[in-house]
Scaffold this active site. Structure first.
Site, PDB file in Angstrom:
ATOM      1  N   GLU A 135       0.822  -1.210   0.000  1.00 39.23           N
ATOM      2  CA  GLU A 135       0.000   0.000   0.000  1.00 39.23           C
ATOM      3  C   GLU A 135       0.856   1.261   0.000  1.00 39.23           C
ATOM      4  O   GLU A 135       0.452   2.284  -0.558  1.00 39.23           O
ATOM      5  CB  GLU A 135      -0.947  -0.014   1.206  1.00 39.23           C
ATOM      6  CG  GLU A 135      -1.863  -1.236   1.294  1.00 39.23           C
ATOM      7  CD  GLU A 135      -2.686  -1.476   0.042  1.00 39.23           C
ATOM      8  OE1 GLU A 135      -2.935  -0.520  -0.722  1.00 39.23           O
ATOM      9  OE2 GLU A 135      -3.087  -2.636  -0.184  1.00 39.23           O
ATOM     10  N   HIS A 138       1.667   2.083  -3.497  1.00 40.79           N
ATOM     11  CA  HIS A 138       0.540   2.804  -4.096  1.00 40.79           C
ATOM     12  C   HIS A 138       0.581   4.282  -3.706  1.00 40.79           C
ATOM     13  O   HIS A 138       0.331   5.163  -4.541  1.00 40.79           O
ATOM     14  CB  HIS A 138      -0.792   2.210  -3.622  1.00 40.79           C
ATOM     15  CG  HIS A 138      -1.140   0.903  -4.269  1.00 40.79           C
ATOM     16  ND1 HIS A 138      -0.775   0.576  -5.550  1.00 40.79           N
ATOM     17  CD2 HIS A 138      -1.853  -0.163  -3.798  1.00 40.79           C
ATOM     18  CE1 HIS A 138      -1.231  -0.624  -5.859  1.00 40.79           C
ATOM     19  NE2 HIS A 138      -1.883  -1.103  -4.806  1.00 40.79           N
TER      20      HIS A 138
END
Length: 235
Positions: A135, A138
């Site tokens: 994450e 991202h």
């Protein structure tokens, strides 16, 4: 023509095999039925939801303990955090949140929220580390490349490829123990493709798995070879 036999409701105990209740007897009946295949897919979903609700506080506390340790001591988490800071972002214990998730995923990133860690889906500290790293990549891509999350499937595919390649979640040992993947040759690339296609296919703007696979293939070469902010694939 009507049928005189009344079928049980799909949500009933008889149909699903799931017995509601948090008492000792109900829990063991459910464990027994699940172990011996006497519970339907719907029953298993009900059992998992009840289990996750029962363990929510414990799961979140364990997740937060792992998160805080990794923020301080994990090389990949510290490295990603430093590079996100260089781009003007900041990820910390206040915007990396441990929560119970109803979807069967380990985590997620949302540009206005931060990172969510699905405490009820995370097995151990290593799984938390892989999920945080995924994450955080991202988050890095969002700041570095201005990813158009909802309007551009190619952008979504590219960041999913990079996140799976760089986070460590597709290393052979994890695939072997958690997915039963025994192949060595091309295992790494196959894992990344599989995860990217699943993620892209789950987006509302994607029609189906065929379109998802097509988009992943279109951006594969450039995105798989892009290891920024690492010099090479970390692990």
């Amino acid at each position: 023509m009507s049928d005189d036999k009344t079928s049980p409701s799909p949500n009933s105990k008889e149909a699903s095999g799931f017995v509601p209740g948090d008492d000792f007897t109900a829990q063991w009946i459910n464990y027994f039925r699940l172990a011996f295949g006497r519970m339907t897919d719907d029953g298993e979903c009900q059992w998992k939801k009840a289990r996750d609700l029962r363990k929510e506080a414990t799961d979140c506390a364990k997740c937060e303990k792992h998160r805080d340790y990794l923020l301080n001591y994990s090389p990949i988490i510290r490295f990603m955090r430093q590079n996100i800071n260089k781009l003007g972002g900041d990820l910390h214990s206040e915007n990396i949140r441990c929560r119970r998730c109803d979807t069967r995923q380990s985590g997620g990133f949302e540009k206005s929220y931060g990172i969510i860690l699905c405490a009820n889906e995370l097995r151990d500290q290593g799984h938390v580390e892989d999920t945080m790293a995924h994450e955080m990549i991202h988050a890095y891509d969002h700041l570095r490349f201005q990813v158009q999350w909802r309007d551009n499937l190619r952008h979504a595919a590219c960041t999913e490829i990079r996140a799976s390649a760089l986070s460590g979640e597709c290393r052979w040992t994890r695939e072997f123990w958690t997915k039963g993947q025994y192949k060595v040759t091309q295992q790494f690339q196959e894992c990344i493709r599989r995860r990217a296609v699943i993620s892209v296919a789950g987006r509302p703007e994607c029609k189906d798995d065929v379109q998802a696979a097509k988009v992943v293939n279109e951006v594969w070469d450039s995105c798989f070879s892009d290891t920024r902010p690492f010099d090479e694939v970390y692990r």
